[in-house]
Design an enzyme around this catalytic site. Structure first.
Site, PDB file in Angstrom:
ATOM      1  N   LYS A 184       0.828  -1.218   0.000  1.00 46.42           N
ATOM      2  CA  LYS A 184       0.000   0.000   0.000  1.00 46.42           C
ATOM      3  C   LYS A 184       0.859   1.262   0.000  1.00 46.42           C
ATOM      4  CE  LYS A 184      -3.565  -2.492  -0.353  1.00 46.42           C
ATOM      5  NZ  LYS A 184      -4.550  -3.080   0.531  1.00 46.42           N
TER       6      LYS A 184
HETATM    7  C1  LIG Z   1      -5.532  -4.182   0.955  1.00 47.36           C
HETATM    8  C2  LIG Z   1      -6.987  -3.874   1.034  1.00 47.36           C
HETATM    9  C3  LIG Z   1      -7.702  -4.036   2.219  1.00 47.36           C
HETATM   10  C4  LIG Z   1      -7.153  -4.749   3.427  1.00 47.36           C
HETATM   11  O1  LIG Z   1      -6.108  -4.118   4.018  1.00 47.36           O
HETATM   12  P1  LIG Z   1      -5.312  -4.888   5.193  1.00 47.36           P
HETATM   13  O2  LIG Z   1      -4.510  -3.821   5.830  1.00 47.36           O
HETATM   14  O3  LIG Z   1      -4.479  -5.940   4.522  1.00 47.36           O
HETATM   15  O4  LIG Z   1      -6.321  -5.468   6.096  1.00 47.36           O
HETATM   16  C5  LIG Z   1      -9.021  -3.610   2.271  1.00 47.36           C
HETATM   17  N1  LIG Z   1      -9.609  -3.066   1.197  1.00 47.36           N
HETATM   18  C6  LIG Z   1      -8.964  -2.922   0.032  1.00 47.36           C
HETATM   19  C7  LIG Z   1      -9.683  -2.288  -1.107  1.00 47.36           C
HETATM   20  C8  LIG Z   1      -7.636  -3.334  -0.102  1.00 47.36           C
HETATM   21  O5  LIG Z   1      -7.016  -3.226  -1.277  1.00 47.36           O
END
Ligand SMILES: *Cc1c(COP(=O)(O)O)cnc(C)c1O
Length: 386
Positions: A184
């Site tokens: 991310k």
């Molecule tokens: C990566 C992602 C999540 C989950 O994030 P985590 O921190 O891994 O729990 C939720 N929603 C979307 C759209 C994502 O791409």
């Protein structure tokens, strides 16, 4: 052709991350402590939220947010099928039902025109996703939400730093959930953040993020705290560590540089592909700041002799990693079998999914890497025109 494989995603880690993590380790305080508090304060300032609660994932952030607004068994939460597993599974944690609403074809985001007709007396919240980092139409989503007295919990896993009509994503005042997962825009390995301006929701998320205990450990064991605590509800174990928070602080400090670089890569892709009839470049909005977490290219399949899967295979043969965002949730066995969905139940999601390819876009990419991606895409198109 490239000599080495270009990964689809890579975190941007440098000496500042290493220094921060080392400092946390050497301090002796490795779980939730001063670094987490510092990270929460810095993140609150960055997005303009009154309260921030650091947790260990965006999934945890959304779970706690739904709990804070009082979602219960049998309730409904309006969301999109065009998302990652987490967005809908957190609704299932309550034995509540995710009510899918189809997306806008241009943006991949929840179609605000379809929300109102999905509202029932059991609806408890609206959960939009800012897909790729392009803000969902919050103005229209909030207008429906306010009309029905519903909170908006936005899944901002892709949307940092993003701005919608001048407002930072995270400053809505309801509940916004960010992810610091490895791929991310800010990466701490695993991590997440809840942002809100509501003191009651903030307090509830804080308490439920650590066993439903009314004071957290570092206050209890540090000089200013006391040994006494009370369990007010059966909470969860969702707290972030100081090791991760130290990395979060380092990542936060270079947000602008990382975002500028992604925006620059997006602009180069769009310039290269914008005039190619076989391709459709991602939508952007003049009144928004796109976080450019993903570059979601679309293939005009009628003009090509290959499928999306073959296109990705061809990219891989040229040493470039690609991905697909997303396999709509209603196509997955669990949702298909639980709710009896057919692919055409959400026709826009189904159609756009079949022609989507996500290209590498991250600040560690060099100019030559970007050029390699462009060359590969254009070559594959040229060799496979109909
Ligand atoms: C990566 C992602 C999540 C989950 O994030 P985590 O921190 O891994 O729990 C939720 N929603 C979307 C759209 C994502 O791409």
């Amino acid at each position: 052709m490239r000599a080495t494989f270009l990964p689809y995603a890579l975190p941007d880690i440098d000496e500042t991350d290493l220094d921060g993590v080392r400092e946390a380790l050497e301090s002796g305080w490795i779980t939730t402590g001063p670094k987490v508090r510092q990270f929460e304060a810095a993140f609150a300032a960055a997005v303009g939220a009154r309260y921030t609660i650091a947790v260990n994932s965006c999934t945890a952030a959304m779970h706690l947010s739904l709990e804070a607004v009082g979602v219960q068994r049998g309730d409904e939460v309006i969301t999109t099928p065009y998302t990652f597993a987490a967005t809908a599974e957190v609704v299932r944690y309550f034995d509540a039902r995710p009510i899918f609403v189809d997306i806008e074809p241009h943006s991949f985001n929840l179609d605000p025109a379809l929300i109102e007709q999905a509202v029932t007396e059991r609806t408890r919240a609206i959960l939009p996703v800012h897909v790729a980092g392009l803000p969902a139409d919050l103005e229209r989503i909030f207008s429906v939400a306010r009309r029905h007295g519903l909170p908006v919990i936005d899944d901002a896993a892709h949307a940092f730093p993003a701005r919608s009509q001048g407002q930072m994503i995270g400053s809505s005042g309801d509940l916004t959930c960010f992810s610091f997962y490895a791929t991310k825009p800010i990466a701490t390995g695993e991590g997440g953040m809840i942002c809100t301006n509501n003191d009651r929701w903030a307090e509830r998320c804080q308490v439920m993020s650590l066993h439903g205990i009314s004071h957290d450990a570092w206050k209890r064991y540090s000089a200013e705290g006391s040994w006494y605590y009370e369990i007010v509800a059966p909470g969860y174990k969702y707290n972030l560590t100081d090791i991760a928070a130290a990395m979060g602080l380092a990542q936060l400090a270079k947000t602008e540089r990382m975002w500028q670089r992604r925006a620059q890569i997006a602009a180069r892709y769009t310039e290269a592909f914008g005039g190619v009839a076989e391709l459709q470049v991602p939508h952007n909005r003049a009144d928004c700041q796109h976080a450019w977490h993903l570059y979601m290219l679309r293939l005009n399949l009628a003009r090509l002799r290959i499928s999306r899967a073959q296109f990705i295979e061809e990219m891989k043969r040229r040493n470039i990693g690609c991905s697909v965002h997303f396999i709509p949730l209603h196509l997955h066995p669990y949702y298909r079998e639980t709710y009896g969905y057919q692919p055409e139940d959400f026709p826009v999601s189904y159609r756009e999914y079949q022609r989507e390819v996500s290209l590498p876009i991250y600040s560690k990419m060099r100019d030559e890497d970007v050029q390699d991606v462009i060359d590969a895409v254009l070559e594959i198109v040229a060799l496979n025109q109909r």
